[in-house]
Design an enzyme around this catalytic site. Sequence first.
Site, PDB file in Angstrom:
ATOM      1  N   GLU A 267       1.123  -1.542  -0.439  1.00  0.00           N
ATOM      2  CA  GLU A 267      -0.081  -0.149  -0.065  1.00  0.00           C
ATOM      3  C   GLU A 267       0.672   1.510   0.168  1.00  0.00           C
ATOM      4  O   GLU A 267       1.655   1.529   1.038  1.00  0.00           O
ATOM      5  CB  GLU A 267      -1.044   0.342   1.643  1.00  0.00           C
ATOM      6  CG  GLU A 267      -2.206  -1.016   1.815  1.00  0.00           C
ATOM      7  CD  GLU A 267      -2.711  -1.093   2.888  1.00  0.00           C
ATOM      8  OE1 GLU A 267      -2.406   0.153   3.345  1.00  0.00           O
ATOM      9  OE2 GLU A 267      -3.934  -2.275   2.751  1.00  0.00           O
ATOM     10  N   LYS A 269       2.206   4.694   1.504  1.00  0.00           N
ATOM     11  CA  LYS A 269       2.600   5.499   2.495  1.00  0.00           C
ATOM     12  C   LYS A 269       2.365   6.329   2.170  1.00  0.00           C
ATOM     13  O   LYS A 269       3.279   7.105   2.050  1.00  0.00           O
ATOM     14  CB  LYS A 269       3.820   4.986   3.180  1.00  0.00           C
ATOM     15  CG  LYS A 269       3.462   5.150   4.400  1.00  0.00           C
ATOM     16  CD  LYS A 269       5.047   5.226   5.185  1.00  0.00           C
ATOM     17  CE  LYS A 269       5.442   5.136   6.429  1.00  0.00           C
ATOM     18  NZ  LYS A 269       5.285   6.591   7.031  1.00  0.00           N
ATOM     19  N   ARG A 274      -1.912  10.307  11.152  1.00  0.00           N
ATOM     20  CA  ARG A 274      -2.900   8.804  11.291  1.00  0.00           C
ATOM     21  C   ARG A 274      -4.558   9.549  12.330  1.00  0.00           C
ATOM     22  O   ARG A 274      -3.940  10.440  13.104  1.00  0.00           O
ATOM     23  CB  ARG A 274      -1.980   7.830  12.002  1.00  0.00           C
ATOM     24  CG  ARG A 274      -3.076   6.452  11.764  1.00  0.00           C
ATOM     25  CD  ARG A 274      -2.125   5.725  12.636  1.00  0.00           C
ATOM     26  NE  ARG A 274      -2.406   4.422  12.958  1.00  0.00           N
ATOM     27  CZ  ARG A 274      -1.579   3.799  12.727  1.00  0.00           C
ATOM     28  NH1 ARG A 274      -0.936   3.687  13.030  1.00  0.00           N
ATOM     29  NH2 ARG A 274      -2.219   1.957  12.384  1.00  0.00           N
ATOM     30  N   ARG A 289      -2.802   9.333  16.747  1.00  0.00           N
ATOM     31  CA  ARG A 289      -2.415   8.113  17.014  1.00  0.00           C
ATOM     32  C   ARG A 289      -2.043   8.138  18.507  1.00  0.00           C
ATOM     33  O   ARG A 289      -1.763   7.042  18.830  1.00  0.00           O
ATOM     34  CB  ARG A 289      -0.940   7.685  16.129  1.00  0.00           C
ATOM     35  CG  ARG A 289      -0.899   8.877  16.297  1.00  0.00           C
ATOM     36  CD  ARG A 289       1.043   8.913  15.799  1.00  0.00           C
ATOM     37  NE  ARG A 289       1.804   7.390  16.021  1.00  0.00           N
ATOM     38  CZ  ARG A 289       3.105   6.026  15.620  1.00  0.00           C
ATOM     39  NH1 ARG A 289       2.550   6.635  14.027  1.00  0.00           N
ATOM     40  NH2 ARG A 289       3.464   6.082  15.845  1.00  0.00           N
ATOM     41  N   GLU A 319      -4.571   7.175   7.314  1.00  0.00           N
ATOM     42  CA  GLU A 319      -4.395   8.155   6.864  1.00  0.00           C
ATOM     43  C   GLU A 319      -4.855   9.549   6.024  1.00  0.00           C
ATOM     44  O   GLU A 319      -5.245   9.561   4.829  1.00  0.00           O
ATOM     45  CB  GLU A 319      -3.228   8.151   6.271  1.00  0.00           C
ATOM     46  CG  GLU A 319      -1.919   8.869   6.566  1.00  0.00           C
ATOM     47  CD  GLU A 319      -0.739   8.529   7.844  1.00  0.00           C
ATOM     48  OE1 GLU A 319      -1.513   8.388   8.929  1.00  0.00           O
ATOM     49  OE2 GLU A 319      -0.181   8.860   7.384  1.00  0.00           O
ATOM     50  N   PHE A 360      -7.130   3.052   5.208  1.00  0.00           N
ATOM     51  CA  PHE A 360      -6.661   1.718   5.525  1.00  0.00           C
ATOM     52  C   PHE A 360      -6.407   0.580   6.382  1.00  0.00           C
ATOM     53  O   PHE A 360      -6.757  -0.923   5.939  1.00  0.00           O
ATOM     54  CB  PHE A 360      -4.644   1.992   5.326  1.00  0.00           C
ATOM     55  CG  PHE A 360      -4.167   2.326   6.856  1.00  0.00           C
ATOM     56  CD1 PHE A 360      -3.971   1.852   7.741  1.00  0.00           C
ATOM     57  CD2 PHE A 360      -4.071   3.858   7.125  1.00  0.00           C
ATOM     58  CE1 PHE A 360      -3.529   2.038   8.893  1.00  0.00           C
ATOM     59  CE2 PHE A 360      -3.535   4.096   8.315  1.00  0.00           C
ATOM     60  CZ  PHE A 360      -3.368   2.949   9.163  1.00  0.00           C
ATOM     61  N   ARG A 435       4.220  -3.766  17.697  1.00  0.00           N
ATOM     62  CA  ARG A 435       4.897  -3.608  16.328  1.00  0.00           C
ATOM     63  C   ARG A 435       5.725  -5.452  16.616  1.00  0.00           C
ATOM     64  O   ARG A 435       6.468  -5.701  16.841  1.00  0.00           O
ATOM     65  CB  ARG A 435       6.205  -2.997  16.375  1.00  0.00           C
ATOM     66  CG  ARG A 435       6.285  -2.111  16.853  1.00  0.00           C
ATOM     67  CD  ARG A 435       7.783  -1.468  16.805  1.00  0.00           C
ATOM     68  NE  ARG A 435       7.134   0.547  16.843  1.00  0.00           N
ATOM     69  CZ  ARG A 435       7.142   1.546  16.041  1.00  0.00           C
ATOM     70  NH1 ARG A 435       8.183   1.072  14.490  1.00  0.00           N
ATOM     71  NH2 ARG A 435       7.457   2.612  16.806  1.00  0.00           N
ATOM     72  N   LYS A 441       6.746  -1.083   7.400  1.00  0.00           N
ATOM     73  CA  LYS A 441       7.111   0.238   6.304  1.00  0.00           C
ATOM     74  C   LYS A 441       8.312  -0.327   5.520  1.00  0.00           C
ATOM     75  O   LYS A 441       9.128  -0.317   5.797  1.00  0.00           O
ATOM     76  CB  LYS A 441       7.010   1.169   6.811  1.00  0.00           C
ATOM     77  CG  LYS A 441       8.126   1.736   8.358  1.00  0.00           C
ATOM     78  CD  LYS A 441       7.052   2.667   9.096  1.00  0.00           C
ATOM     79  CE  LYS A 441       8.385   2.841   9.830  1.00  0.00           C
ATOM     80  NZ  LYS A 441       7.759   3.240  11.549  1.00  0.00           N
TER      81      LYS A 441
HETATM   82  P1  AMP Z   1       5.531   5.629  10.580  1.00  0.00           P
HETATM   83  O1  AMP Z   1       4.789   7.050  11.278  1.00  0.00           O
HETATM   84  O2  AMP Z   1       7.312   6.024   9.945  1.00  0.00           O
HETATM   85  O3  AMP Z   1       6.375   4.852  12.073  1.00  0.00           O
HETATM   86  O4  AMP Z   1       5.107   4.701   9.730  1.00  0.00           O
HETATM   87  C1  AMP Z   1       3.593   4.165  10.508  1.00  0.00           C
HETATM   88  C2  AMP Z   1       2.616   5.826   9.479  1.00  0.00           C
HETATM   89  O5  AMP Z   1       2.462   5.302   8.501  1.00  0.00           O
HETATM   90  C3  AMP Z   1       1.180   4.549  10.396  1.00  0.00           C
HETATM   91  O6  AMP Z   1       1.483   5.121  11.597  1.00  0.00           O
HETATM   92  C4  AMP Z   1       0.231   6.056   9.113  1.00  0.00           C
HETATM   93  O7  AMP Z   1       0.347   7.174  10.145  1.00  0.00           O
HETATM   94  C5  AMP Z   1       0.933   5.987   8.000  1.00  0.00           C
HETATM   95  N1  AMP Z   1       0.557   5.704   7.102  1.00  0.00           N
HETATM   96  C6  AMP Z   1       0.217   5.809   5.373  1.00  0.00           C
HETATM   97  N2  AMP Z   1      -0.114   5.206   4.899  1.00  0.00           N
HETATM   98  C7  AMP Z   1      -0.657   3.769   6.191  1.00  0.00           C
HETATM   99  C8  AMP Z   1      -1.053   2.997   4.941  1.00  0.00           C
HETATM  100  N3  AMP Z   1      -1.768   2.159   4.421  1.00  0.00           N
HETATM  101  N4  AMP Z   1      -1.560   2.227   5.130  1.00  0.00           N
HETATM  102  C9  AMP Z   1      -0.710   1.946   7.233  1.00  0.00           C
HETATM  103  N5  AMP Z   1      -0.464   3.250   7.435  1.00  0.00           N
HETATM  104  C10 AMP Z   1      -0.175   4.015   7.149  1.00  0.00           C
END
Ligand code: AMP
Length: 583
Positions: A267, A269, A274, A289, A319, A360, A435, A441
């Site tokens: 998917e 990102k 969030r 979040r 998101e 999502f 986690r 990611k």
């Molecule tokens: P990070 O903020 O780098 O830890 O990456 C995870 C975050 O990416 C999640 O908490 C979401 O806020 C965001 N995100 C963006 N697109 C998506 C998606 N398709 N699925 C899940 N999380 C997503």
Amino acid sequence: MKYAELVGVYERLEGTAKRLEKTAILSEFLKNVSDEKVLLLVQGRVFPNWDPRELGVAAKLLVKAVQVATGASLEKIEGVWMEKGDLGLAADELVGKKTQATLFREQLSCAKVFDNLRKVAELEGEGVVDRKVQLIAELLSSAGEGEAKYIVRTVLQELRIGLGEGTIRDSIVWAFFGEKYGAGYDAEKNSFTVREQDKYGAAAALVQDALDRLNDVVEVVQRARQGEDALRGVELVPLRPVKVMLYQKALNVANALEIVGVPAAAEFKYDGFRLQIHRDGDKIVLFTRRLEDVTAQFPDVVSVVRKNIKSARVIIDAEVVGVDPVSGKYLPFQNISQRIKRKYDIGELAAKFPVEVNVFDILFMEKSLIDVPFEKRRMYLKEITEELPGALKLAEQTMVNTVEEGEKVYARALEEGNEGLMMKNVQAMYKPGSRVGFGVKVKPTMDTLEVAVVGAEWGEGKRGAWLASFIVAVRDPESGKFLEIGRVGTGIKEKSEEGTSFEQLTALLLPLKTEESGREIRVIPKVVMEVDYEEIQASKAYSSGFALRFPRMVRLREDRAAGEVSTIDDVRRLAGAQRGRDQ
Ligand code: AMP
């Protein structure tokens, strides 16, 4: 219960660094206490874990309360604070002197402490500052030996008794299933054994699961007290925020596929923030979040959810991305971060920075869905989402079976201005909090770390009026402690127009101050920054055992809570990967 009795427990917990001993103390306590107020206070809280309200009292206001309670001058209080390095200890000393002179003192009860603090949190409107000071001062004036310290620390939302989430969970299991399954603890050897390992482990999993779903330690304690059945099949509750699922970093697409398996759901990102969207009939509530309620800031999101999500009781994970109203292109995260904080002119800002909601995941639809495999959850989500271009859509998803296919989606994601790629295991359930590699990611800048600021040093020369060097830390998920990893002084601007400035950071950190000695202050870990660095080195200089070489702040992460920063395991992994790269 008398507050003094609870203070006795705090003291015993603070008095040992051994996690098992802490668990033993807390489990004994939990066995015998079922009063909700006391069960919250022992965690240093006045609201349940899921409740986004905060006490919101700055150190400055506490100093005033100490002044009112003791009659000591501000200079005197600041002096003792400096000397002790902890406002709680300072309050204790000043209050102690006073109470010795008062012969007839009514002993504080837990209920009194709880009720006053709850009022402090709930007071609103003009002129409330004085009322808040009075409520706290009233408690401090009645405080007996050692009590003021913990009142102050509860108000500052930092008890400092080393009770992490893990310890609380273990204590619940031990308290209510220890005897049943033959748990034995040898204090002298600091060892813990269980006769019926499997059953004890299963009960522990039930407790963890109930905590994940309810996000309410008190309710889980009460259920555990009744036995395993009461912990089974706990439903999520719409309008009550659930801890979000977090995603580990993968090194690249190939590594991501190794972790989540094939076929994987790839998917986009999205680079926004969030939102956990809750709906129960007419009521719609939006949480960040960090489980803060931001419903008022996003009337546009509320409206599109009301019209275009075709289910009356749901919890959805999404998101939200800023969109340029003219070009329709995505805007960087910073632009909509303004909307999170805005308290007035909300309509105007919503028109200036419209957002697109990318849904999502779905956690609840008439019943909890977190045990249902992701591919099925996605199906439900699709069924109830009526897409509206530019305002609401399903996260773009492609099923991939090979690294090559994954790379293609990744390239497309970046080309279209996204932050990277999410790769998800299609069979995985939704796991709040932890986690676990159900989804990962992949981002081009792989090695930034998110760190909490735990202290800072005043600048020199032209930076003399500001805090100029920031002591940053990662988290140990086991103990909940913050482990220092370096000092950051670059990447921060001298002028506020250019980005996050020293002045801004100084203003954010000073109200969080807990200690001051020489040029250095210590703060409650609340401010989170993303840092990059040249290398991670093993080092004895910091409590994490690592040091960042040339760390630089990339940006402030206002969307992050300190409890969510990178962990010591992330650091070990990145240090290991770096070694792999060097060879
Ligand atoms: P990070 O903020 O780098 O830890 O990456 C995870 C975050 O990416 C999640 O908490 C979401 O806020 C965001 N995100 C963006 N697109 C998506 C998606 N398709 N699925 C899940 N999380 C997503």
